[in-house]
Design a protein around this motif. Structure first.
Motif, PDB file in Angstrom:
ATOM      1  N   SER A  48      41.152   7.032  -7.408  1.00  0.00           N
ATOM      2  CA  SER A  48      41.543   5.706  -7.901  1.00  0.00           C
ATOM      3  C   SER A  48      42.874   5.272  -7.272  1.00  0.00           C
ATOM      4  N   ILE A  49      43.774   6.232  -7.075  1.00  0.00           N
ATOM      5  CA  ILE A  49      45.063   5.924  -6.428  1.00  0.00           C
ATOM      6  C   ILE A  49      44.826   5.480  -4.982  1.00  0.00           C
ATOM      7  N   ALA A  50      43.972   6.222  -4.290  1.00  0.00           N
ATOM      8  CA  ALA A  50      43.705   5.936  -2.876  1.00  0.00           C
ATOM      9  C   ALA A  50      43.055   4.557  -2.715  1.00  0.00           C
ATOM     10  N   ASN A  66      35.806  -6.800   8.288  1.00  0.00           N
ATOM     11  CA  ASN A  66      35.318  -6.024   9.438  1.00  0.00           C
ATOM     12  C   ASN A  66      36.395  -5.119  10.030  1.00  0.00           C
ATOM     13  N   TYR A  67      37.427  -4.868   9.254  1.00  0.00           N
ATOM     14  CA  TYR A  67      38.461  -3.903   9.669  1.00  0.00           C
ATOM     15  C   TYR A  67      38.472  -2.737   8.705  1.00  0.00           C
ATOM     16  N   LYS A  68      38.600  -1.516   9.266  1.00  0.00           N
ATOM     17  CA  LYS A  68      38.781  -0.318   8.446  1.00  0.00           C
ATOM     18  C   LYS A  68      40.272  -0.026   8.328  1.00  0.00           C
ATOM     19  N   VAL A  69      40.647   0.539   7.196  1.00  0.00           N
ATOM     20  CA  VAL A  69      42.025   0.987   7.017  1.00  0.00           C
ATOM     21  C   VAL A  69      41.990   2.505   6.887  1.00  0.00           C
ATOM     22  N   LEU A  70      42.726   3.190   7.753  1.00  0.00           N
ATOM     23  CA  LEU A  70      42.759   4.647   7.721  1.00  0.00           C
ATOM     24  C   LEU A  70      44.144   5.129   7.296  1.00  0.00           C
ATOM     25  N   PHE A  71      44.155   6.162   6.464  1.00  0.00           N
ATOM     26  CA  PHE A  71      45.416   6.765   6.012  1.00  0.00           C
ATOM     27  C   PHE A  71      45.478   8.170   6.608  1.00  0.00           C
ATOM     28  N   LEU A  72      46.223   8.305   7.710  1.00  0.00           N
ATOM     29  CA  LEU A  72      46.160   9.523   8.514  1.00  0.00           C
ATOM     30  C   LEU A  72      47.495  10.259   8.540  1.00  0.00           C
ATOM     31  N   GLN A  73      47.488  11.357   9.269  1.00  0.00           N
ATOM     32  CA  GLN A  73      48.720  12.115   9.503  1.00  0.00           C
ATOM     33  C   GLN A  73      49.046  12.054  10.999  1.00  0.00           C
ATOM     34  N   GLN A 195      57.145   5.847   7.637  1.00  0.00           N
ATOM     35  CA  GLN A 195      58.519   6.123   7.167  1.00  0.00           C
ATOM     36  C   GLN A 195      59.557   5.047   7.463  1.00  0.00           C
ATOM     37  N   LYS A 196      59.104   3.907   8.002  1.00  0.00           N
ATOM     38  CA  LYS A 196      60.041   2.803   8.181  1.00  0.00           C
ATOM     39  C   LYS A 196      59.873   1.775   7.062  1.00  0.00           C
ATOM     40  N   ASN A 197      58.695   1.155   7.012  1.00  0.00           N
ATOM     41  CA  ASN A 197      58.580   0.047   6.062  1.00  0.00           C
ATOM     42  C   ASN A 197      57.430   0.210   5.069  1.00  0.00           C
ATOM     43  N   ILE A 198      56.824   1.412   5.028  1.00  0.00           N
ATOM     44  CA  ILE A 198      55.666   1.598   4.152  1.00  0.00           C
ATOM     45  C   ILE A 198      55.934   2.615   3.048  1.00  0.00           C
ATOM     46  N   GLY A 199      56.506   3.750   3.406  1.00  0.00           N
ATOM     47  CA  GLY A 199      56.662   4.810   2.403  1.00  0.00           C
ATOM     48  C   GLY A 199      57.303   6.033   3.020  1.00  0.00           C
ATOM     49  N   PRO A 200      56.962   7.213   2.527  1.00  0.00           N
ATOM     50  CA  PRO A 200      57.580   8.418   3.081  1.00  0.00           C
ATOM     51  C   PRO A 200      56.937   8.860   4.393  1.00  0.00           C
ATOM     52  N   ALA A 201      57.625   9.703   5.125  1.00  0.00           N
ATOM     53  CA  ALA A 201      57.074  10.291   6.347  1.00  0.00           C
ATOM     54  C   ALA A 201      55.831  11.117   6.005  1.00  0.00           C
ATOM     55  N   GLY A 202      54.968  11.297   6.980  1.00  0.00           N
ATOM     56  CA  GLY A 202      53.786  12.126   6.781  1.00  0.00           C
ATOM     57  C   GLY A 202      52.512  11.325   6.680  1.00  0.00           C
ATOM     58  N   LEU A 203      52.653  10.013   6.559  1.00  0.00           N
ATOM     59  CA  LEU A 203      51.487   9.133   6.471  1.00  0.00           C
ATOM     60  C   LEU A 203      51.523   8.161   7.649  1.00  0.00           C
ATOM     61  N   THR A 204      50.357   7.920   8.214  1.00  0.00           N
ATOM     62  CA  THR A 204      50.220   6.946   9.294  1.00  0.00           C
ATOM     63  C   THR A 204      49.094   5.999   8.931  1.00  0.00           C
ATOM     64  N   VAL A 205      49.353   4.712   8.968  1.00  0.00           N
ATOM     65  CA  VAL A 205      48.330   3.728   8.624  1.00  0.00           C
ATOM     66  C   VAL A 205      47.744   3.146   9.905  1.00  0.00           C
ATOM     67  N   TRP A 244      50.546   8.879   0.379  1.00  0.00           N
ATOM     68  CA  TRP A 244      49.554   7.821   0.194  1.00  0.00           C
ATOM     69  C   TRP A 244      49.814   7.102  -1.135  1.00  0.00           C
ATOM     70  N   TYR A 245      50.046   7.908  -2.167  1.00  0.00           N
ATOM     71  CA  TYR A 245      50.355   7.369  -3.498  1.00  0.00           C
ATOM     72  C   TYR A 245      51.628   6.523  -3.454  1.00  0.00           C
ATOM     73  N   LEU A 246      52.663   7.056  -2.804  1.00  0.00           N
ATOM     74  CA  LEU A 246      53.925   6.327  -2.774  1.00  0.00           C
ATOM     75  C   LEU A 246      53.805   5.033  -1.974  1.00  0.00           C
ATOM     76  N   ALA A 247      53.037   5.091  -0.886  1.00  0.00           N
ATOM     77  CA  ALA A 247      52.786   3.862  -0.125  1.00  0.00           C
ATOM     78  C   ALA A 247      52.098   2.838  -1.023  1.00  0.00           C
ATOM     79  N   GLY A 248      51.191   3.330  -1.852  1.00  0.00           N
ATOM     80  CA  GLY A 248      50.504   2.440  -2.789  1.00  0.00           C
ATOM     81  C   GLY A 248      51.477   1.763  -3.746  1.00  0.00           C
ATOM     82  N   LEU A 249      52.474   2.501  -4.193  1.00  0.00           N
ATOM     83  CA  LEU A 249      53.484   1.898  -5.076  1.00  0.00           C
ATOM     84  C   LEU A 249      54.264   0.811  -4.330  1.00  0.00           C
TER      85      LEU A 249
END
Ligand SMILES: *Cc1c(COP(=O)(O)O)cnc(C)c1O
Length: 360
Positions: A48-50, A66-73, A195-205, A244-249
């Motif tokens: 549900s968070i994701a 028609n665009y996918k959103v991926l939450f990667l490392q 880690q610039k304008n989305i959330g913590p390091a470790g996530l790539t959108v 991912w959760y923090l980016a969601g916040l």
């Protein structure tokens, strides 16, 4: 806790409201009795968070269906390789626009997979500007055109949207994503380290048009294959759940505060103020051409570089931290992402004026 303003380029400041929310639910997320960090990524709570994070990002950026959103490392740096690995689709060349340090890294990586046509470069201007599209030499056989929307180190931002016809446009938006509305439909791929304008390091959108998914060669490792990642909703393996959760916040915080139009107004006002103060002084200089000045990363130099150290020390004492410019360019750099309150800009401007009075 001492009051400080953090001007770090990344990992960078996060909205205070978001950190307070994360703190509040750190040990017990919504009565689940556990932290988000402790949850199975396949359980209903994390699912549900994701989903909410993705939906909120889709709403914020008005991402078409028609665009996918991926939450990667792997950071934006992994995308330097994943883009050519996945979307060359049998073509042997790709166009790159070289506007600075991150462009160069993307080019270096792409050269491992294809022949790179540097269609334009501002290297002769020491990367203080963006080459006008009329000067570009795009190759009609290229699989895509890659550019860096905002060069985080040089503080140079594209003042126009490149026009590439049917050739997919690929943007490294790491340091400008979510700073203003963009027309996602104009892009093939948008990617950003968080880690610039989305959330913590470790996530790539990664935001990718779905027709660009599925043409990676068979020997592409699964973890680098957009199709496999997309088919598995970014859960081919354990995703960076807490990031991912923090980016969601953060997405929720932006939506609650008027979305990207509202934050763009704030960002414009914040950066105008700072550039105006720099331009009005005889002591500070912005090296960047006026029309290409970044809203997010503001490099500036002092009249006398011997004062750099004193400036940084005194600024830190005044609670203004991480203002040192990147080691490759020197001077100062104030990164003023979405989460930097306007009061932080005011405090910096006041400190700069005071420092000039004492040292100018
Ligand atoms: C920070 C940054 C990168 C590198 O990001 P990682 O997540 O550390 O790989 C790439 N491009 C731009 C524009 C950046 O600002």
């Amino acid at each position: 806790m001492p009051k400080i303003y953090n001007f770090s380029a990344g990992p960078a400041i996060l909205p205070a409201d978001v950190l307070a929310m994360a703190q509040n639910e750190l040990c017990d997320w919504h009565g689940s009795g556990m932290s988000v960090m402790e949850m199975s990524h396949r359980g209903s709570a994390f699912m549900s968070i994701a989903e909410k994070a993705e939906n909120d990002l889709r709403q914020l950026m008005a991402i078409p269906d028609n665009y996918k959103v991926l939450f990667l490392q792997g950071g934006a740096s992994s995308q330097f390789a994943m883009v050519p690995m996945n979307i060359l689709a049998g073509n042997s060349t790709a166009d790159y626009i070289n506007t600075g340090a991150w462009s160069k890294k993307a080019i270096k990586e792409a050269k491992k997979y294809c022949s790179v046509n540097v269609a334009a470069t501002s290297e002769a201007e020491n990367f203080t500007t963006v080459p006008a599209q009329s000067e570009w030499t795009l190759n009609k056989d290229s699989a895509y055109v890659h550019f860096v929307s905002n060069e985080t180190i040089g503080g140079v931002e594209f003042p126009f949207l490149p026009e590439t016809g049917d050739v997919p446009l690929v943007a490294d938006m790491s340091s400008t994503i979510l700073s203003r509305p963009v027309d996602v439909a104009k892009y093939g791929i948008i990617y950003a380290g968080a880690q610039k304008n989305i959330g913590p390091a470790g996530l790539t959108v990664v935001i990718i048009r779905d027709d660009l998914i599925g043409s990676a060669p068979d020997n592409t490792p699964s973890m680098f294959n957009y199709k496999e990642l997309s088919d598995n909703n970014s859960m081919l393996n354990t995703p960076p759940t807490f990031a991912w959760y923090l980016a969601g916040l953060v997405f929720d915080w932006l939506n609650t505060n008027g979305g990207l139009k509202a934050i763009a107004d704030v960002n414009k006002r914040k950066s105008d103020k700072l550039y105006d103060a720099i331009d009005a002084s005889g002591f500070y200089t912005s090296p960047v051409a006026v029309e290409c000045r970044s809203w997010m990363n503001v490099p500036f130099t002092l009249a006398n570089a011997e004062l750099d150290k004193t400036f940084l020390t005194e600024a830190a004492t005044a609670g203004l931290v991480s203002l040192k410019g990147h080691r490759s360019v020197g001077g100062m750099r104030a990164s003023i992402y979405n989460a930097m309150p306007e009061a932080g800009i005011d405090a910096l401007i006041q400190f700069m004026a005071d420092f000039e009075k004492r040292n100018g």
